[in-house]
Design a protein around this motif. Sequence first.
Motif, PDB file in Angstrom:
ATOM      1  N   GLY A  87      27.678  53.139 114.310  1.00 51.89           N
ATOM      2  CA  GLY A  87      28.889  53.594 113.637  1.00 51.89           C
ATOM      3  C   GLY A  87      30.129  52.966 114.233  1.00 51.89           C
ATOM      4  N   CYS A  89      34.131  53.371 114.793  1.00 51.24           N
ATOM      5  CA  CYS A  89      35.051  54.504 114.824  1.00 51.24           C
ATOM      6  C   CYS A  89      36.305  54.119 115.586  1.00 51.24           C
ATOM      7  N   TRP A 104      28.859  54.493 108.792  1.00 52.77           N
ATOM      8  CA  TRP A 104      27.549  54.360 109.405  1.00 52.77           C
ATOM      9  C   TRP A 104      26.779  53.181 108.827  1.00 52.77           C
TER      10      TRP A 104
END
Length: 350
Positions: A87, A89, A104
Amino acid sequence: MEQFSPSDMKTILHSKRANMYYLEYCRVMQKDGRVLYLTEALSNKKSGENQYFNIPIANTTVLLLGNGTSITQAAMRMLAQAGVLVGFCGGGGTPLYMSCEVEWFTPQSEYRPTEYLHGWLQFWFDDEKRLDAAKTFQTARLDYLERIWTKDKDLKSEGFTLQDASLQSAFETFHNRTDAAAKQSDLLLTEAQLTKALYKYAANAVSIDDFTRQHDSNDKANDFLNHGNYLAYGLAACCLWVLGIPHGFAVMHGKTRRGALVFDVADLIKDAIVLPWAFVCAKENATEQEFRQQILQKFTDHKALDFMFETVKSMALHLGSSSNKQNDFEEQETLVGRSLERQNDEDTER
């Protein structure tokens, strides 16, 4: 040296894997058949021996890549072979912009089990059964909270106790309104009321005055809640990918909300683990890294990923195959309760 194929790396069940990584300001790459990361802080040193750090991908569930990270195609291929979710972020595991969610990258595999998706779809298109499933999630969520807060000695030492009158009143209201809910929006309102009560209780327990939940706030309690929630989303995404259930088949959150079922599953553990420790760590003025280590340790101690798997699997296999709508909700409550009892017995034995 005995050779093994890339598929052998999947032999450790995801529910039993020990690691979840958050990396920032580094480069992730493949080298000599391993996935490594190279930190920028060490990249200028002449000696290259200690610049690389190994990631044990066979024992890893989720890899979060934060600020200043890059990853090679070869590393992504190995992570996919090992079934690791990746993922991207923002800093500290939370988005850079609050309108942006963790994106994801799920490994592609046609060999994931199909029976869980089949069971899920059998009830998902039935409005009544989908509502029953949402109620089951909500009941399991509170049951898990009560179990964790009862046995966690660290939380008890911080003043978190289920004997508080305001909590008992909030729990009773939650159960009554959940049972009486006629649609998902009723459950969402009930959930919001319970969470508000838990925020108030936690803030009072650690003597944080005038707390207000704000996703874009700069105070530590809100930052830690954001951070911990996204770690829970990582576990939920992993659970759903392994079971082969697409995140779009939510039972409670909005039909147009991205990652909706991920949020449903993550809610199973957020109130029990993330919420109290966000406030405790804020009181102690902990760093992001200290909070993250604390949360990940509590996920492991309380078998959060196991609980997600048990709940989703029992719902897919039993609610989907049940033909008696009147008993669906009661049957699911019993199954989830048995799952909690098994975990409690295992903890007691240990």
